[in-house]
Design an enzyme around this catalytic site. Structure first.
Site, PDB file in Angstrom:
ATOM      1  N   PHE A 269       0.925  -1.277   0.095  1.00 14.92           N
ATOM      2  CA  PHE A 269       0.036  -0.017   0.001  1.00 14.92           C
ATOM      3  C   PHE A 269       0.804   1.192   0.020  1.00 14.92           C
ATOM      4  O   PHE A 269       1.514   1.495   0.950  1.00 14.92           O
ATOM      5  CB  PHE A 269      -1.028   0.016   1.114  1.00 14.92           C
ATOM      6  CG  PHE A 269      -1.956   1.300   1.081  1.00 14.92           C
ATOM      7  CD1 PHE A 269      -3.203   1.050   0.471  1.00 14.92           C
ATOM      8  CD2 PHE A 269      -1.463   2.286   1.694  1.00 14.92           C
ATOM      9  CE1 PHE A 269      -3.817   2.239   0.192  1.00 14.92           C
ATOM     10  CE2 PHE A 269      -2.290   3.502   1.625  1.00 14.92           C
ATOM     11  CZ  PHE A 269      -3.676   3.605   0.817  1.00 14.92           C
TER      12      PHE A 269
ATOM     13  N   ASP B  42       9.819   2.981   1.660  1.00 16.02           N
ATOM     14  CA  ASP B  42       8.446   3.671   1.944  1.00 16.02           C
ATOM     15  C   ASP B  42       8.222   3.641   3.501  1.00 16.02           C
ATOM     16  O   ASP B  42       7.673   2.703   3.949  1.00 16.02           O
ATOM     17  CB  ASP B  42       7.187   3.226   1.001  1.00 16.02           C
ATOM     18  CG  ASP B  42       6.071   3.889   1.359  1.00 16.02           C
ATOM     19  OD1 ASP B  42       5.922   4.717   2.513  1.00 16.02           O
ATOM     20  OD2 ASP B  42       4.993   3.770   0.980  1.00 16.02           O
TER      21      ASP B  42
ATOM     22  N   LYS C  45       3.088  11.376   6.890  1.00 22.40           N
ATOM     23  CA  LYS C  45       2.238  11.286   7.841  1.00 22.40           C
ATOM     24  C   LYS C  45       2.853  11.948   9.126  1.00 22.40           C
ATOM     25  O   LYS C  45       2.726  13.216   9.196  1.00 22.40           O
ATOM     26  CB  LYS C  45       2.057   9.816   8.111  1.00 22.40           C
ATOM     27  CG  LYS C  45       1.365   9.032   7.318  1.00 22.40           C
ATOM     28  CD  LYS C  45       0.607   7.705   7.464  1.00 22.40           C
ATOM     29  CE  LYS C  45      -0.178   6.985   6.516  1.00 22.40           C
ATOM     30  NZ  LYS C  45      -1.166   7.651   5.836  1.00 22.40           N
TER      31      LYS C  45
END
Length: 411
Positions: free
Chosen positions: A151, A236, A265
């Site tokens: 994801f 990531d 984030k």
């Protein structure tokens, strides 16, 4: 600390706001039926006055808790000065942000964006341009190897290499240039790399897939293989980085430094969206003016907040809390697994994927039952729930949250 009594048990305000939301917003999410009004630290309060322990932390965007005073004060101070210039002009927070973030990562250059998906797109473009200009791949032939069950976001390019039918269905035609291999399978990765491969893009821990930790030694072997084959290793770390796993970056658990970090984030502290691609001059130096950009990327407000995040991470306090409380969390979850009501527990630091025996409910059902007891988590992939509280949570609150999970499962 337990939730305060409900101010309005009727739920009328909640029902009205959810109905209005359903009537006027696209149904691209299926949130739990709670409407948050205020939050502080690890606790949130809804519009009825009910209090909930946040054990999701905005999918790690809120690593430093809700309303963290250092971050709020940094934002407020910058709001009074200047919030946006666009990259048409320089501003006085940009150089410091890039310098400090590069140093935190042990890298040389930063390319700031806003969202995680933008940062992943930027990393993809970076790898392709590096492949053509540096590695010498023939134009239009660059390929990137990714892992199944990944994801990385929801743009059309990113869903092109997703294996999640919900993320992909009805969004084609898909972007070519990606090769998908099983996560954690080094031999499959080795076989997938060709002369046209420019990068391997991986999550050091797969979050959306259920907090999947790769086999021991996998990341180190990927690092060795990519160096051997002249291929960039892109990590990531949008969810796994910035303290969540007990280290600044999850790659550090295997002593690995990738060629490119993708961050987001928690870099914005849950205050503003901030993301970045961080790498060497040899990699990010391939860009020339006009080839990539963002109006809001690296804006003064984002830089001010992110600089405070970097300063907080430099103390090591949050990494230590994630390690110590994470050890406690996983020890308690393993005891639950011994009851048979939890079939598997995975994760690292203050991050766990908990597979519930389907006989006791789906992940959604367990999440709703926990919500009724004042704990907020979120499900993924059937009977899995994810636990990722803010790193500022107390041990007492962790234990109280786990008590509610035991009560829901009858353990």
């Amino acid at each position: 600390m337990t939730p305060a009594p409900a101010a309005d048990d009727s739920g009328a305000a909640t029902q009205g706001l959810i109905a209005a939301s359903d009537a006027h917003s696209a149904h691209n999410y299926h949130p739990l039926p709670v409407v948050v009004a205020t939050a502080d630290g690890a606790w949130m309060t809804d519009v009825e006055g009910r209090r909930y322990l946040d054990m999701l932390a905005g999918y790690s965007a809120l690593n430093f808790g809700h309303g963290n005073r250092r971050l709020i004060e940094a934002a407020k101070a910058q709001l009074e000065r200047v919030t946006l210039t666009s990259r048409a002009f320089h501003h006085d927070r940009f150089a410091e942000f890039c310098t400090q973030l590069a140093e935190l990562c042990g890298m040389e250059m930063v390319l700031p964006m806003n969202t995680g998906a933008e940062a992943v797109e930027t990393a993809v473009k970076t790898a392709r341009k590096w492949g053509y200009r540096v590695k010498g791949v023939q134009d239009g032939r660059a390929r990137i190897v990714v892992a199944s069950d990944n994801f990385h976001g929801r743009t059309t390019t990113i869903v092109s290499f997703s294996t999640d039918p919900e993320a992909r269905a009805d969004f084609g035609p898909y972007t070519p240039g990606f090769d998908i291999v099983p996560y954690g399978d080094l031999e499959a990765l080795r076989e997938a790399i060709t002369e046209d491969t420019v990068a391997v893009l991986l999550e050091p821990i797969q979050g959306e897939a259920g907090v999947l930790v790769p086999p021991a030694g996998y990341l180190a072997a990927v690092r060795e293989l990519t160096r051997e084959r002249n291929v960039l290793f892109i990590a990531d770390e949008i969810q796994s980085g910035l303290g969540r796993t007990g280290r600044t970056f999850a790659c550090e658990h295997e002593g690995v430094v990738p060629d490119i970090y993708v961050l987001g984030k928690a870099l914005g502290g849950g205050v503003v969206p901030v993301s970045a691609v961080v790498s060497s001059k040899a990699v990010l130096g391939v860009f020339r003016p006009g080839e990539h950009g963002s109006t809001f990327g690296g804006n003064p407000l984002a830089c001010a907040v992110a600089l405070e995040v970097i300063a907080m991470l430099r103390t090591g306090e949050f990494q230590q809390r994630a390690t110590e409380l994470g050890d406690h969390l996983h020890a308690e979850l393993r005891l639950l697994a011994g009851t048979g009501k939890v079939t598997e527990v995975r994760g690292r630091g203050l991050w766990a994927g908990v597979d519930i025996d389907p006989a006791y409910g789906t992940g959604r059902e367990i999440s709703e039952k926990l919500m009724a007891r004042g704990v907020l988590v979120k499900d993924t992939h059937g009977s899995t729930i994810r636990i990722a509280p803010p790193l500022v949570i107390s041990k007492e609150d962790v234990d109280w949250g786990l008590d509610q999970l035991r009560a829901v499962l009858g353990a």
